[in-house]
Design a protein around this motif. Structure first.
Motif, PDB file in Angstrom:
ATOM      1  N   GLU A  67       0.838  -1.202   0.000  1.00  0.00           N
ATOM      2  CA  GLU A  67       0.000   0.000   0.000  1.00  0.00           C
ATOM      3  C   GLU A  67       0.877   1.258   0.000  1.00  0.00           C
ATOM      4  OE1 GLU A  67      -3.276   0.097   2.903  1.00  0.00           O
ATOM      5  OE2 GLU A  67      -2.775   2.211   3.151  1.00  0.00           O
ATOM      6  N   GLY A  68       1.838   1.279   0.944  1.00  0.00           N
ATOM      7  CA  GLY A  68       2.741   2.432   1.035  1.00  0.00           C
ATOM      8  C   GLY A  68       3.563   2.585  -0.220  1.00  0.00           C
ATOM      9  N   ALA A  69       4.080   1.451  -0.724  1.00  0.00           N
ATOM     10  CA  ALA A  69       4.970   1.508  -1.884  1.00  0.00           C
ATOM     11  C   ALA A  69       4.197   1.954  -3.128  1.00  0.00           C
ATOM     12  CB  ALA A  69       5.605   0.145  -2.121  1.00  0.00           C
ATOM     13  N   LEU A  70       2.999   1.405  -3.320  1.00  0.00           N
ATOM     14  CA  LEU A  70       2.228   1.755  -4.524  1.00  0.00           C
ATOM     15  C   LEU A  70       1.905   3.245  -4.532  1.00  0.00           C
ATOM     16  CD1 LEU A  70      -0.258  -1.253  -4.820  1.00  0.00           C
ATOM     17  CD2 LEU A  70       1.452  -0.575  -6.502  1.00  0.00           C
ATOM     18  N   LEU A  71       1.459   3.746  -3.377  1.00  0.00           N
ATOM     19  CA  LEU A  71       1.049   5.147  -3.328  1.00  0.00           C
ATOM     20  C   LEU A  71       2.247   6.085  -3.453  1.00  0.00           C
ATOM     21  CD1 LEU A  71      -2.044   6.132  -1.669  1.00  0.00           C
ATOM     22  CD2 LEU A  71      -0.235   7.783  -1.397  1.00  0.00           C
ATOM     23  N   SER A  72       3.286   5.798  -2.660  1.00  0.00           N
ATOM     24  CA  SER A  72       4.393   6.753  -2.651  1.00  0.00           C
ATOM     25  C   SER A  72       5.226   6.652  -3.932  1.00  0.00           C
ATOM     26  CB  SER A  72       5.267   6.561  -1.415  1.00  0.00           C
ATOM     27  OG  SER A  72       5.694   5.231  -1.345  1.00  0.00           O
ATOM     28  N   LEU A  73       5.359   5.451  -4.483  1.00  0.00           N
ATOM     29  CA  LEU A  73       6.132   5.346  -5.734  1.00  0.00           C
ATOM     30  C   LEU A  73       5.390   5.984  -6.901  1.00  0.00           C
ATOM     31  CD1 LEU A  73       7.765   1.816  -5.476  1.00  0.00           C
ATOM     32  CD2 LEU A  73       8.918   4.019  -5.472  1.00  0.00           C
ATOM     33  N   THR A  74       4.049   5.844  -6.891  1.00  0.00           N
ATOM     34  CA  THR A  74       3.267   6.531  -7.935  1.00  0.00           C
ATOM     35  C   THR A  74       3.448   8.040  -7.806  1.00  0.00           C
ATOM     36  OG1 THR A  74       1.651   4.766  -7.744  1.00  0.00           O
ATOM     37  CG2 THR A  74       0.960   6.713  -8.959  1.00  0.00           C
ATOM     38  N   ALA A  75       3.363   8.526  -6.551  1.00  0.00           N
ATOM     39  CA  ALA A  75       3.538   9.961  -6.315  1.00  0.00           C
ATOM     40  C   ALA A  75       4.943  10.382  -6.738  1.00  0.00           C
ATOM     41  CB  ALA A  75       3.318  10.286  -4.849  1.00  0.00           C
ATOM     42  N   PHE A  76       5.926   9.536  -6.423  1.00  0.00           N
ATOM     43  CA  PHE A  76       7.314   9.859  -6.765  1.00  0.00           C
ATOM     44  C   PHE A  76       7.481   9.963  -8.278  1.00  0.00           C
ATOM     45  CE2 PHE A  76      11.601   8.689  -7.935  1.00  0.00           C
ATOM     46  CZ  PHE A  76      12.348   9.557  -7.151  1.00  0.00           C
ATOM     47  N   LEU A  77       6.937   8.959  -8.969  1.00  0.00           N
ATOM     48  CA  LEU A  77       7.066   8.925 -10.425  1.00  0.00           C
ATOM     49  C   LEU A  77       6.388  10.141 -11.053  1.00  0.00           C
ATOM     50  CD1 LEU A  77       8.387   6.711 -12.173  1.00  0.00           C
ATOM     51  CD2 LEU A  77       6.098   5.983 -12.781  1.00  0.00           C
ATOM     52  N   LEU A  78       5.149  10.399 -10.601  1.00  0.00           N
ATOM     53  CA  LEU A  78       4.399  11.544 -11.149  1.00  0.00           C
ATOM     54  C   LEU A  78       5.124  12.850 -10.852  1.00  0.00           C
ATOM     55  CD1 LEU A  78       0.679  10.684 -10.311  1.00  0.00           C
ATOM     56  CD2 LEU A  78       1.699  10.903 -12.566  1.00  0.00           C
ATOM     57  N   GLY A  79       5.525  13.027  -9.584  1.00  0.00           N
ATOM     58  CA  GLY A  79       6.183  14.260  -9.157  1.00  0.00           C
ATOM     59  C   GLY A  79       7.485  14.472  -9.900  1.00  0.00           C
ATOM     60  N   TYR A  80       8.262  13.391 -10.041  1.00  0.00           N
ATOM     61  CA  TYR A  80       9.561  13.510 -10.698  1.00  0.00           C
ATOM     62  C   TYR A  80       9.392  13.839 -12.181  1.00  0.00           C
ATOM     63  CZ  TYR A  80      14.509  12.624 -11.483  1.00  0.00           C
ATOM     64  OH  TYR A  80      15.841  12.769 -11.776  1.00  0.00           O
ATOM     65  N   LEU A  81       8.428  13.149 -12.833  1.00  0.00           N
ATOM     66  CA  LEU A  81       8.207  13.405 -14.262  1.00  0.00           C
ATOM     67  C   LEU A  81       7.697  14.827 -14.495  1.00  0.00           C
ATOM     68  CD1 LEU A  81       6.687  10.021 -15.494  1.00  0.00           C
ATOM     69  CD2 LEU A  81       8.954  10.960 -15.982  1.00  0.00           C
ATOM     70  N   LEU A  82       6.807  15.276 -13.608  1.00  0.00           N
ATOM     71  CA  LEU A  82       6.294  16.647 -13.718  1.00  0.00           C
ATOM     72  C   LEU A  82       7.433  17.652 -13.548  1.00  0.00           C
ATOM     73  CD1 LEU A  82       2.888  16.691 -11.817  1.00  0.00           C
ATOM     74  CD2 LEU A  82       3.288  17.337 -14.182  1.00  0.00           C
ATOM     75  N   ALA A  83       8.287  17.393 -12.546  1.00  0.00           N
ATOM     76  CA  ALA A  83       9.417  18.286 -12.291  1.00  0.00           C
ATOM     77  C   ALA A  83      10.349  18.291 -13.499  1.00  0.00           C
ATOM     78  CB  ALA A  83      10.166  17.842 -11.049  1.00  0.00           C
ATOM     79  N   TRP A  84      10.581  17.115 -14.054  1.00  0.00           N
ATOM     80  CA  TRP A  84      11.441  16.964 -15.233  1.00  0.00           C
ATOM     81  C   TRP A  84      10.893  17.807 -16.389  1.00  0.00           C
ATOM     82  CZ3 TRP A  84      15.751  13.993 -16.667  1.00  0.00           C
ATOM     83  CH2 TRP A  84      15.954  13.857 -18.030  1.00  0.00           C
ATOM     84  N   TRP A  85       9.579  17.647 -16.609  1.00  0.00           N
ATOM     85  CA  TRP A  85       8.944  18.384 -17.691  1.00  0.00           C
ATOM     86  C   TRP A  85       9.047  19.891 -17.425  1.00  0.00           C
ATOM     87  CZ3 TRP A  85       4.966  21.854 -17.983  1.00  0.00           C
ATOM     88  CH2 TRP A  85       4.529  22.155 -19.285  1.00  0.00           C
ATOM     89  N   GLN A  86       8.792  20.263 -16.183  1.00  0.00           N
ATOM     90  CA  GLN A  86       8.802  21.676 -15.825  1.00  0.00           C
ATOM     91  C   GLN A  86      10.187  22.286 -16.014  1.00  0.00           C
ATOM     92  OE1 GLN A  86       9.046  25.132 -13.369  1.00  0.00           O
ATOM     93  NE2 GLN A  86       9.748  23.275 -12.370  1.00  0.00           N
ATOM     94  N   VAL A  87      11.213  21.563 -15.602  1.00  0.00           N
ATOM     95  CA  VAL A  87      12.576  22.099 -15.657  1.00  0.00           C
ATOM     96  C   VAL A  87      13.116  22.095 -17.085  1.00  0.00           C
ATOM     97  CG1 VAL A  87      14.963  21.652 -14.955  1.00  0.00           C
ATOM     98  CG2 VAL A  87      13.137  21.575 -13.265  1.00  0.00           C
ATOM     99  N   PHE A  88      12.943  20.966 -17.785  1.00  0.00           N
ATOM    100  CA  PHE A  88      13.620  20.844 -19.073  1.00  0.00           C
ATOM    101  C   PHE A  88      12.755  21.226 -20.279  1.00  0.00           C
ATOM    102  CE2 PHE A  88      15.940  17.807 -16.321  1.00  0.00           C
ATOM    103  CZ  PHE A  88      17.109  18.543 -16.265  1.00  0.00           C
ATOM    104  N   HIS A  89      11.451  21.274 -20.085  1.00  0.00           N
ATOM    105  CA  HIS A  89      10.595  21.637 -21.222  1.00  0.00           C
ATOM    106  C   HIS A  89       9.681  22.825 -20.931  1.00  0.00           C
ATOM    107  CE1 HIS A  89      11.945  18.235 -23.526  1.00  0.00           C
ATOM    108  NE2 HIS A  89      11.852  17.529 -22.423  1.00  0.00           N
TER     109      HIS A  89
END
Lengths: 249, 378
Positions: free
Chosen positions: B292-314
């Protein structure tokens, strides 16, 4: 065979609200029978069932299952015993809301890792047996009382337990549904320890079931142990019907 | 082995169903955690990318820069120093540079003005940075007016716009001919702002700097590695300041998430009791909570990181660029090179995912070790 030797259970030990639910219980339940505990509310029926079904540990005394001492077993082994030996039907059904009937029935088997196809087939066969197949994909919160109780019964049987423990299985049902559920409690080759509050006047005991009547609630704990024959429930007022009766309505 | 895999599949199935059953609560948590990761990752990615950008650009920078100091302050360097520097062993080339700053009240910005002897510019011609051209709204062929040190305005014809690919350095840059530069700032001939050296063996740059400092006591040799270190320190400092500024909201988010994850509702406790009563081990409950913890936090991590990536580099890093990039008034408009650094991802995982998983495990464990008879009582 399940045997309780001088078993006592206290709640809130050492606190002002300490309560003795059971004291010095000696009891022997043979395989293949039906045992019914009856008694007024607060007489310790549920506590007794939780001890028999390894859902709780006694404060003192010993519980023996087929010669194996259970009361001292570590939690992991106790879970193993609970999983393979007992099936439970709770008074409040205790189904998991939001899951379907089929998922609820399969739930006790998840930790065993049985192949999905075999498990689903087993669960569906049970639903068929209890006339619930059309409801397999319904959420449990949509079920009627009788359907929910039958689902709980199917769930209790999914791991093919030797002993079925049912706590006031008809308490929340009307007389028609009570008859329906009690009819299903005839469990070939197993022991059904069913606690009934005795409020159902229609309940009669017939050949095939032993009735053990717990008298007078926690006060029974203070009574001396009787050396009566099997099965024995402590206290001189305890009525032990040494009848091998079959539960019938 | 197969049974173990099946069991994990069942546990994941159950966990997913369980997460979906508490949709509102878990979506809220997912949102908060995604935002948390997004903020952290944005700062880290941008800082890292800027450091890398600076390092890449400085690769072509001279190994050693020599300045003259008077009373501890930078002063103009006499041309005869260049001959002296060329004679130091290991120095293959010494060249004087002319550069300075010009404040333009029209845009309230400082321009960097440089003489570019390597470019064929006439005295009245000028090359300007792309950002500056954009801000001032001028193009090739237009006239660019600067106020000369003597007072009257000096007019320059824009001969070209500097390549946008070099915009990090050239955003606010003006390039003039040497004579044009000297005329604008009224610099005496035979004087330079500083000198740049090319050395035969870059590993000897430190030794050469020591020799220069000994033979020219009023000189200040600056090594490329020192500039890089300074950039690193500046970005580290900016990053730390940003984290400090973000500290309060981040902490609030973290507390909220912890509270949501750590507090089991009565329904969840009851569920755990039922699962125990029907034959689940404490270990099964813990594994389920772990999923439960891993699914929620890893999804949040993936989404947050990809959003940050997009925001910074694009997306132009709009959120933190003013803080992290802000070394000039005219912000360069350049694309950062996308980079992934394992250490950075591990740090982010440790800061965001690990605490959340622990926060979900502990209360689950507490509930799971209790006797399941409470469930029996309904």
């Amino acid at each position: 065979m399940i045997e309780l030797r001088a078993v006592s259970k206290r709640f809130n030990q050492g606190r002002p609200n300490e309560c003795r639910a059971l004291a010095d219980i000696d009891l022997r339940l043979e395989r293949g029978g039906v045992t019914v505990f009856t008694g007024p509310s607060g007489s310790g029926k549920t506590t007794l069932l939780t001890l028999i079904g390894c859902l709780a540990r006694p404060t003192s005394g010993r519980i023996v299952l087929d010669g194996q001492l259970l009361s001292n077993l570590p939690e992991r082994f106790l879970t193993e015993v609970r999983r393979h030996t007992f099936g439970f039907v709770f008074q409040q059904f205790n189904l998991i809301r939001g899951l379907t009937v089929l998922e609820n029935v399969m739930l006790p088997a998840y930790p065993l890792g049985r192949p999905h196809r075999a498990l689903t087939a087993g669960a569906r066969a049970l639903l068929e047996r209890f006339d619930l197949e059309p409801k397999a994909d319904s959420k449990v919160e949509w079920l009627s009382g009788g359907e929910a109780q039958r689902t709980a019964l199917a769930r209790a049987l999914i791991n093919d337990p030797a002993v079925l423990v049912a706590d006031e299985p008809t308490a929340n049902l009307d007389s028609r549904l009570s008859r329906e559920v009690l009819g299903l409690l005839v469990f070939p080759g197993g022991v059904v320890a069913a606690a009934e509050s005795g409020r159902q006047p229609s309940l009669r005991l017939s050949a095939g079931a032993a009735e053990i009547r717990a008298a007078a609630g926690p006060r029974a704990a203070d009574r001396r142990r009787s050396d009566g024959a099997n099965p024995v429930f402590s206290g001189p007022e305890t009525r032990c019907h040494h009848l091998v009766l079959r539960l019938a309505v | 082995m197969r049974a173990s895999l099946e069991r994990q599949k069942y546990l994941i199935d159950y966990t997913l169903a369980s997460l979906l059953r508490r949709k509102t609560r878990n979506l809220g948590l997912l949102l908060v955690y995604t935002l948390l990761v997004f903020l952290f990752a944005s700062v880290l990615l941008l800082g890292q990318a800027l450091r890398r950008e600076a390092a890449t650009l400085l690769q072509d920078a001279p190994e050693v820069i020599v300045q003259r100091t008077v009373a501890g302050r930078h002063d103009l360097l006499p041309a005869d120093w260049l001959d002296h520097l060329r004679q130091i062993r290991g120095v293959s080339e010494a060249r004087g540079r002319l550069w300075g700053y010009y404040y333009d009240p029209a845009v309230k910005a400082n321009y960097t003005v440089m003489a570019a002897p390597e470019r064929p510019l006439a005295e009245g011609e000028i090359l300007i940075g792309a950002t500056l051209a954009r801000v001032r709204g001028i193009g090739v062929g237009d006239v660019f007016s600067l106020r000369a040190a003597g007072g009257p305005p000096a007019l320059f014809k824009v001969a070209g716009i500097l390549e946008p690919s070099s915009e990090l350095l050239s955003a606010d840059l003006l390039l003039l001919s040497e004579t044009g530069f000297r005329a604008l700032f009224q610099l005496p001939p035979e004087r330079y702002t500083d000198a740049v050296l090319t050395v035969r063996n870059p590993r000897e740059a430190g030794t050469i700097a020591q020799k220069i400092a000994l033979s020219l006591p009023s000189s200040r040799p600056i090594l490329r590695s020192e500039i890089l270190r300074t950039y690193d320190a500046v970005f580290d400092w900016r990053e730390s300041m940003t984290f400090l500024a973000l500290g309060a909201p981040l902490l609030a988010f973290a507390i909220l998430a912890w509270d949501k994850a750590a507090g089991l509702s009565a329904e969840e406790k009851r569920e755990i009791g039922i699962l125990k009563a029907i034959g689940w081990e404490t270990g099964d409950i813990l594994r389920m909570k772990l999923w439960e913890g891993a699914l929620l936090s890893l999804t949040a991590f993936l989404l947050g990181y990809l959003l940050a990536w997009w925001q910074v580099f694009h997306g132009g890093a709009r959120l933190f660029a003013p803080v992290l990039k802000g070394w000039a008034v005219l912000y360069p408009d350049f694309r950062l090179t996308p980079t992934v650094e394992l250490r950075q991802i591990l740090v982010l995982l440790a800061v965001t995912v690990a605490p959340y998983i622990i926060a979900t495990l502990v209360p689950g464990w507490r509930a799971a070790i209790a006797d399941p008879d409470a469930a029996m009582r309904g």
